[in-house]
Design a protein around this motif. Structure first.
Motif, PDB file in Angstrom:
ATOM      1  N   SER B  46      16.511   0.764   3.317  1.00 36.51           N
ATOM      2  CA  SER B  46      17.113   1.964   3.923  1.00 36.51           C
ATOM      3  C   SER B  46      18.475   1.638   4.516  1.00 36.51           C
ATOM      4  CB  SER B  46      16.190   2.523   5.005  1.00 36.51           C
ATOM      5  OG  SER B  46      14.997   2.985   4.441  1.00 36.51           O
ATOM      6  N   ASP B 167      15.890   8.101  -0.547  1.00 38.72           N
ATOM      7  CA  ASP B 167      15.141   7.037   0.138  1.00 38.72           C
ATOM      8  C   ASP B 167      13.643   7.313  -0.010  1.00 38.72           C
ATOM      9  OD1 ASP B 167      14.184   5.050   1.751  1.00 38.72           O
ATOM     10  OD2 ASP B 167      15.594   5.426   3.402  1.00 38.72           O
ATOM     11  N   GLU B 168      13.016   6.606  -0.941  1.00 36.36           N
ATOM     12  CA  GLU B 168      11.584   6.791  -1.241  1.00 36.36           C
ATOM     13  C   GLU B 168      11.217   8.258  -1.407  1.00 36.36           C
ATOM     14  OE1 GLU B 168       8.838   4.190   0.604  1.00 36.36           O
ATOM     15  OE2 GLU B 168      10.403   2.963   1.535  1.00 36.36           O
TER      16      GLU B 168
HETATM   17 MG   LIG Z   1      13.022   2.450   4.502  1.00 37.39          MG
END
Ligand SMILES: [Mg+2]
Ligand SMILES: Nc1ncnc2c1ncn2[C@@H]1O[C@H](COP(=O)(O)OP(=O)(O)O)[C@@H](O)[C@H]1O
Lengths: 394, 225
Positions: B46, B167-168
């Motif tokens: 991240s 992000d994911e």
């Molecule tokens: Mg993360």
């Protein structure tokens, strides 16, 4: 490559922020609304009350003087000399004058009531122009005139009439003065500046002299003087009306009582407005509190907006506008509420409604200022949040 | 000239305890790339994504985005970069509650100074692109997880950014729904947008042209096809 937020949209964001948390917004703005309502109501009611007070002052005038004879150093009361009223009337700036003399008798509803039980009503002689000089009006019938001066007729003050149980002149009521029946030919309206005359029965000076041996020496003289030189007249009056013992002459200006009441009401208004201002400040603190909490709760929103391109300034503006709008909404509700209270009060008390325009705009301005001020710290905190931190979940 | 260029980028949090989230990372992304970043939890994925997307600054090292040296830009200029060039998608969607899908997507143009009517019009098109033409007036609470993530993607792409970071994005979704989200992102890439995705899922990563592994803040390897 710029980040740009339209003004319209900044306001839209603040508006939306308030609407999406409706219940909380209402509670938050309530403090401001109450403060503003209090200020507006106090200003409105006092402006309405003052309008009437000023009207009374205007009606009665501030140029009336009442001259009486006080007691000497040894407690002796010497009384005015016979021609005292005429002497006073000769002073240049005195435009009109009248006088009354206390008559040594009592007034009763009938001869069955003992003479000592006078209900606090005094009997005075009066000339036909007394009412004119005082600025009084008749509630019923007519005042004494030259023809009535020698007849057993009387005019009652409003309180005296009430105490004697006399409301109307038809059928013609009579009262018992000393041991003679007098016909009531008139009732005077309230005389707010002359409570002693409201409690009086007036009779002609000729019949007073005939029946009760009343002298021509006045016990009170009433003067209308040129308003510009009232003080000068006050200076020369004692020597004119009582050359022998001028230091015993007492001069009062009945309108002073009203002026004092006006000042007292203004002071009270100031105090109440200050209390309203305190409520407003407390409301501001509440807004600041809620906004700080809101900023903490809305970290995610702040992070997303920053990721979408909002600058720190845009975030600051959003929260500042939100708190200002919140306070403004409270302010508008408060003004309406305060105006409503004022109108209800004015109708209830039969006051002339006066709109304190400066107060209205002033209090809306105050609400806006409080809102902006309250929003400043939360807005700065919101803008300081690091976007990368705000969008982290893990 | 690369679209994004990181050289010797490190990021540390002073703590205590001090954490070195990224150490000496060199990375380039070209226009049109599709990149998956894969690595264990806490490895710095991240952090890397935020630095790539001008949402954060490195502690040391240099970052160039669209030929601009990030260290020389003010916060305002970085915001401008994000508003015009970059789109973000998050694992938890981050939609505004109580606000319709269309309005959520329209927020993506708010900081570009676009007027409200045009924002809504373009938001409608973006929702069509992600297959949600029928859901425009739904609130987030009325949408499934996959649909919410599509709304978030529409918000990221409504301004036609050069690069989208996710992000994911499939982290909270079941495999089938997640696969649909990856389809949307790859379609976007096929249309020319650079796409950088963080994922835990090897199968998801395998669908991207480049796959960068990261471990303890360092790049541990790269597969490219
Ligand atoms: Mg993360
Ligand atoms: N604000 C912070 N302060 C201290 N440590 C942080 C902070 N943000 C992230 N970290 C740490 O940096 C490391 C990398 O985090 P992150 O980039 O979120 O990893 P990933 O996304 O791969 O799970 C982790 O050890 C995390 O705990």
């Amino acid at each position: 490559m710029k980040s740009r937020l339209l003004w319209r949209d900044t306001i839209g964001l603040g508006y939306r922020g308030i609407l999406t948390r409706r219940g909380r917004s209402v509670l938050t703005a309530a403090g401001i609304a109450i403060g503003i309502a209090a200020i507006v109501a106090v200003l409105g009611i006092s402006a309405s009350g003052r309008a009437d007070l000023l009207a009374v002052l205007d009606d009665l005038g501030t140029n009336l003087l009442r001259v009486t004879q006080g007691q000497g150093i040894l407690g002796q009361s010497s009384g005015f000399p016979d021609g005292a009223a005429e002497m006073a009337g000769r002073i240049g700036p005195v435009s009109r004058y009248s006088a009354t003399t206390l008559v040594d008798t009592s007034v009763r509803r009938s001869e069955l009531i003992p003479e000592l039980q006078t209900s606090g009503i005094g009997v005075f002689t009066a000339k036909d122009n007394l009412l004119d000089v005082l600025g009084g009006t008749m509630q019923e019938g007519r005042f004494l005139d030259a023809a009535a001066d020698r007849l057993p007729v009387t005019v009652l003050g409003s309180v005296a009439a009430q105490r004697l149980g006399i409301r109307a002149l038809d059928p013609q009521p009579r009262v018992y003065l000393g041991d003679t029946w007098f016909t009531v030919i008139g009732i005077v309206d309230a005389l707010p500046l002359h409570p002693d005359l409201e409690r009086a029965a007036f009779i002609g000076s000729t019949i007073a002299a005939d029946l009760f041996d009343t002298t021509a020496a006045p016990s009170a003289i009433y003067l209308r003087v040129n308003p510009e030189v009232v003080e000068d007249v006050v200076d020369v009056l004692p020597a004119s009306v009582n050359p022998e013992s001028p230091d015993q002459v007492e001069i009062t200006r009945p309108s002073d009582a009203l002026a004092a009441r006006k000042a007292a009401e203004e002071a009270l208004t100031g105090l109440l407005v200050a209390l309203g201002a305190v409520a407003l400040l407390v409301g501001g603190v509440a807004i600041a509190n809620i906004m700080v909490m809101s900023v903490l709760e809305r970290r995610m929103e702040i992070g997303v907006r920053r990721a979408l391109g909002a600058t720190r300034g845009h975030i600051r503006a959003q929260f500042l506008i939100e708190s200002t709008l919140l306070a403004a909404a409270g302010g508008v509700v408060g003004v309406l509420l305060g105006a409503g209270i004022t109108v209800a009060f004015a109708i209830n008390r039969d006051l002339t409604l006066a709109v304190p325009v400066a107060g209205l705009f002033g209090s809306i301005g105050a609400a806006l200022a409080v809102g902006a001020l309250a929003g400043l710290y939360p807005a700065i905190r919101a803008a300081r949040i690091e976007p990368a931190e705000a969008v982290r979940t893990g | 000239m690369s679209l994004i260029e990181l050289s010797k980028v490190s990021k540390s949090y002073p703590g205590p305890p001090r954490v070195d989230a990224l150490i000496d990372v060199d990375l380039r992304a070209e226009g049109g790339d599709s990149v998956a970043v894969i690595g264990p939890s806490g490895s710095g994925k991240s952090t890397l994504l935020h630095i790539l997307g001008a949402l954060d600054r490195p502690s040391t090292g240099s970052v160039r985005i669209a030929d601009r040296d990030i260290s020389k830009l003010s916060d305002k200029q970085l915001s401008g970069l994000r508003a015009n060039l970059i789109g973000f998608v998050f694992q938890d969607f981050f939609l505004l509650a109580g606000t319709t899908a269309l309005e959520n997507v329209a927020q993506g143009l708010l900081y570009r100074g676009v007027a409200a009517r045009e924002r809504r019009e373009r938001a409608g098109h973006a929702l069509e692109t992600v297959g949600l033409a029928e859901r425009m007036d739904h609130l987030p609470s009325q949408l499934s997880g996959g649909e919410r993530q599509r709304v978030a993607i529409a918000r990221a792409i409504v301004g036609n950014p050069s690069v989208v970071f996710a992000d994911e994005p499939t982290g909270n979704l079941d495999t089938k729904t997640g696969s649909g989200i990856v389809d949307v992102l790859l379609n976007l890439n096929a249309a020319g947008t650079t796409v950088v995705v963080i994922t835990h899922d090897r199968e998801v990563a395998a669908r991207f042209d480049r796959e960068i592994s990261i471990r303890d803040g360092r790049i541990a390897g790269e597969r490219s096809s």
